[in-house]
Design a protein around this motif. Structure first.
Motif, PDB file in Angstrom:
ATOM      1  N   MET A 154      -5.938   3.376  -3.627  1.00  0.00           N
ATOM      2  CA  MET A 154      -6.680   2.956  -2.529  1.00  0.00           C
ATOM      3  C   MET A 154      -6.749   1.345  -2.306  1.00  0.00           C
ATOM      4  O   MET A 154      -6.670   0.545  -3.466  1.00  0.00           O
ATOM      5  N   SER A 155      -6.688   1.021  -1.095  1.00  0.00           N
ATOM      6  CA  SER A 155      -6.799  -0.284  -0.639  1.00  0.00           C
ATOM      7  C   SER A 155      -8.013  -0.847  -0.876  1.00  0.00           C
ATOM      8  O   SER A 155      -9.063  -0.491  -0.769  1.00  0.00           O
ATOM      9  N   THR A 156      -7.938  -2.369  -1.295  1.00  0.00           N
ATOM     10  CA  THR A 156      -9.109  -3.195  -1.408  1.00  0.00           C
ATOM     11  C   THR A 156      -9.194  -4.142  -0.255  1.00  0.00           C
ATOM     12  O   THR A 156      -7.902  -4.797  -0.027  1.00  0.00           O
ATOM     13  N   TYR A 157     -10.395  -4.452   0.530  1.00  0.00           N
ATOM     14  CA  TYR A 157     -10.390  -5.478   1.482  1.00  0.00           C
ATOM     15  C   TYR A 157     -10.960  -6.622   1.185  1.00  0.00           C
ATOM     16  O   TYR A 157     -12.090  -6.601   0.294  1.00  0.00           O
ATOM     17  N   PRO A 158     -10.640  -7.729   1.402  1.00  0.00           N
ATOM     18  CA  PRO A 158      -9.661  -8.036   2.374  1.00  0.00           C
ATOM     19  C   PRO A 158      -8.120  -8.124   1.796  1.00  0.00           C
ATOM     20  O   PRO A 158      -8.251  -8.368   0.436  1.00  0.00           O
ATOM     21  N   ILE A 159      -7.177  -7.943   2.303  1.00  0.00           N
ATOM     22  CA  ILE A 159      -5.729  -7.899   1.639  1.00  0.00           C
ATOM     23  C   ILE A 159      -5.155  -9.387   1.738  1.00  0.00           C
ATOM     24  O   ILE A 159      -5.418 -10.113   2.888  1.00  0.00           O
ATOM     25  N   THR A 160      -4.481  -9.803   0.651  1.00  0.00           N
ATOM     26  CA  THR A 160      -3.823 -10.900   0.770  1.00  0.00           C
ATOM     27  C   THR A 160      -2.593 -10.614   1.234  1.00  0.00           C
ATOM     28  O   THR A 160      -1.819  -9.867   0.480  1.00  0.00           O
ATOM     29  N   LEU A 161      -2.007 -10.984   2.514  1.00  0.00           N
ATOM     30  CA  LEU A 161      -0.843 -10.467   2.805  1.00  0.00           C
ATOM     31  C   LEU A 161       0.261 -11.644   2.413  1.00  0.00           C
ATOM     32  O   LEU A 161      -0.045 -12.757   2.574  1.00  0.00           O
ATOM     33  N   PRO A 162       1.452 -11.073   2.065  1.00  0.00           N
ATOM     34  CA  PRO A 162       2.623 -12.114   1.983  1.00  0.00           C
ATOM     35  C   PRO A 162       2.954 -12.596   3.204  1.00  0.00           C
ATOM     36  O   PRO A 162       2.658 -12.088   4.431  1.00  0.00           O
ATOM     37  N   THR A 163       3.867 -13.739   3.281  1.00  0.00           N
ATOM     38  CA  THR A 163       4.413 -14.396   4.655  1.00  0.00           C
ATOM     39  C   THR A 163       5.293 -13.118   5.337  1.00  0.00           C
ATOM     40  O   THR A 163       5.710 -12.167   4.659  1.00  0.00           O
ATOM     41  N   LYS A 164       5.266 -13.417   6.530  1.00  0.00           N
ATOM     42  CA  LYS A 164       6.108 -12.292   7.351  1.00  0.00           C
ATOM     43  C   LYS A 164       7.582 -12.198   6.941  1.00  0.00           C
ATOM     44  O   LYS A 164       7.965 -11.197   6.826  1.00  0.00           O
ATOM     45  N   GLU A 165       8.254 -13.270   6.298  1.00  0.00           N
ATOM     46  CA  GLU A 165       9.561 -13.136   5.943  1.00  0.00           C
ATOM     47  C   GLU A 165       9.559 -12.514   4.677  1.00  0.00           C
ATOM     48  O   GLU A 165      10.218 -11.576   4.412  1.00  0.00           O
ATOM     49  N   GLU A 166       8.500 -12.531   3.624  1.00  0.00           N
ATOM     50  CA  GLU A 166       8.509 -11.858   2.602  1.00  0.00           C
ATOM     51  C   GLU A 166       8.175 -10.242   2.540  1.00  0.00           C
ATOM     52  O   GLU A 166       8.796  -9.424   2.107  1.00  0.00           O
ATOM     53  N   ARG A 167       7.649  -9.913   3.992  1.00  0.00           N
ATOM     54  CA  ARG A 167       7.102  -8.826   4.291  1.00  0.00           C
ATOM     55  C   ARG A 167       8.337  -8.043   4.744  1.00  0.00           C
ATOM     56  O   ARG A 167       8.642  -6.871   4.358  1.00  0.00           O
ATOM     57  N   HIS A 168       9.109  -8.797   5.617  1.00  0.00           N
ATOM     58  CA  HIS A 168      10.483  -8.097   5.878  1.00  0.00           C
ATOM     59  C   HIS A 168      11.250  -7.828   4.682  1.00  0.00           C
ATOM     60  O   HIS A 168      11.886  -6.605   4.690  1.00  0.00           O
ATOM     61  N   LYS A 169      11.284  -8.790   3.771  1.00  0.00           N
ATOM     62  CA  LYS A 169      12.169  -8.414   2.565  1.00  0.00           C
ATOM     63  C   LYS A 169      11.636  -7.283   1.870  1.00  0.00           C
ATOM     64  O   LYS A 169      12.326  -6.339   1.429  1.00  0.00           O
ATOM     65  N   LEU A 170      10.213  -7.231   1.653  1.00  0.00           N
ATOM     66  CA  LEU A 170       9.611  -5.834   1.172  1.00  0.00           C
ATOM     67  C   LEU A 170       9.901  -4.734   1.673  1.00  0.00           C
ATOM     68  O   LEU A 170      10.038  -3.523   0.857  1.00  0.00           O
ATOM     69  N   PHE A 171      10.183  -4.708   3.075  1.00  0.00           N
ATOM     70  CA  PHE A 171      10.629  -3.626   3.905  1.00  0.00           C
ATOM     71  C   PHE A 171      12.105  -3.276   4.073  1.00  0.00           C
ATOM     72  O   PHE A 171      12.424  -2.454   4.748  1.00  0.00           O
TER      73      PHE A 171
END
Ligand code: GTP
Length: 301
Positions: free
Chosen positions: A1-18
């Motif tokens: 289950m997600s908890t808010y607020p989410i701490t997002l990684p940077t966009k570059e890190e997100r792309h790497k994650l996906f």
């Protein structure tokens, strides 16, 4: 289950994650001059081709109709012939030319389309350049009794082919419009009423060289609508609706009638050398459509 607020990684890190990975250090050249030009490597490729190019190219255009111009969105097919000893054409030059014409303020006329096809052939170093341009053409239509107006549109197209060796150009034009058709059989056999349908009339005509002044869009439109049970309108008040309903009843048409009557009109138009006419009725008493077609070459008679 997600908890808010989410701490997002940077966009570059997100792309790497996906799953994104960095580009590899390749061995093939990146400068144009060092790349192999496969299309232009000469060899015997067995056959010359009639046409090679690109289709379904959407582009804004300005169309000239007599004194008026109209901006619309066109769909292009651009092609050239291809000699036997070349593998392919340089396809990027097709859209390159379209962009160049666009930036030079291109206004589409029969003559400028012929020039466009000639330029394509020369740019591609081939004998023949061809193009088809297809777009919705808008025209004003008044209601028959009240005179209230609105815009209608027909799908129109022009196909051009230019041979730069013989300097011959051919031009054919086409138009599709929808109309009302009322069934003659239904009118004849029924105590009252008659079923009617939406008919789609498609005409294509090859034009003679001297057809420059021929107002082909209006002429083809008139040929279809004046022979239908009734034309369509964007705005109809009650007196108009009564008029078009009665008009359709006074002019019953089978698909066969439509095609023959339109053929007679096109036969009488001197700038037209040959033509094709099709009527397709979306039947209201069936799931299927009714169709009729004719092709006619005046010079072959
Ligand atoms: N001939 C050909 N080209 C294709 C095909 N599919 C994609 N291409 C195109 O190949 C192109 C490469 O363009 P070219 O025009 O040959 O590029 P070029 O040789 O750098 O262009 P020039 O400098 O004009 O000679 C891309 O635009 C692709 O769209 C195909 O089936 N046949």
């Amino acid at each position: 289950m997600s908890t808010y607020p989410i701490t997002l990684p940077t966009k570059e890190e997100r792309h790497k994650l996906f799953g994104s990975v960095p580009p590899i250090k390749g061995t093939k050249p990146t400068e144009k001059e060092k790349m192999i030009d496969l299309q232009n490597t000469p060899k015997n490729f067995l056959f010359a081709l009639d046409a090679v190019g690109i289709s379904n190219v959407k582009h804004p255009v300005v169309i000239q109709d007599g004194e008026t111009t109209q901006a619309t969105i066109a769909t292009f097919e651009l092609s050239t012939s291809l000699v036997q000893d070349r593998k392919g054409i340089n396809m990027s030059r097709l859209t390159e030319q379209l962009d160049q014409y666009h930036h030079e303020g291109w206004v589409v006329t029969n003559e400028s389309l012929i020039q466009f096809a000639r330029d394509l052939a020369e740019r591609m170093e081939q004998a023949e350049g061809q193009l088809t341009i297809r777009y919705p053409w808008f025209f004003s239509r008044k209601a028959p009794a009240t005179g209230l107006s609105g815009l209608m549109n027909a799908e129109v197209w022009q196909t051009v082919s230019v041979n730069t060796e013989t300097d011959e150009a051919t031009l054919s034009v086409g138009l599709t419009i929808n109309v009302t058709t009322l069934c003659p059989c239904s009118k004849e056999i029924s105590e009252y009423s008659a079923h009617n349908q939406r008919g789609y009339v498609t005409m294509e005509a090859s034009l003679r060289d001297e057809a420059e002044e021929f107002n082909w869009k209006q002429e083809l439109l008139d040929a279809a609508e004046s022979n239908a049970s009734a034309p369509l309108h964007p705005v109809l008040k009650r007196p108009d609706e009564k008029r078009v309903t009665e008009m359709a009843y006074e002019n019953p048409r089978f698909v066969e009638d439509m095609v023959r009557l339109i053929a007679a009109d096109l036969y009488e138009m001197d700038p037209i050398a040959s033509f094709f006419v099709e009527c397709r009725n979306e039947e209201t008493i069936h799931q299927h459509d009714a169709i009729a077609r004719i092709t006619f070459d005046k010079d072959a008679q």
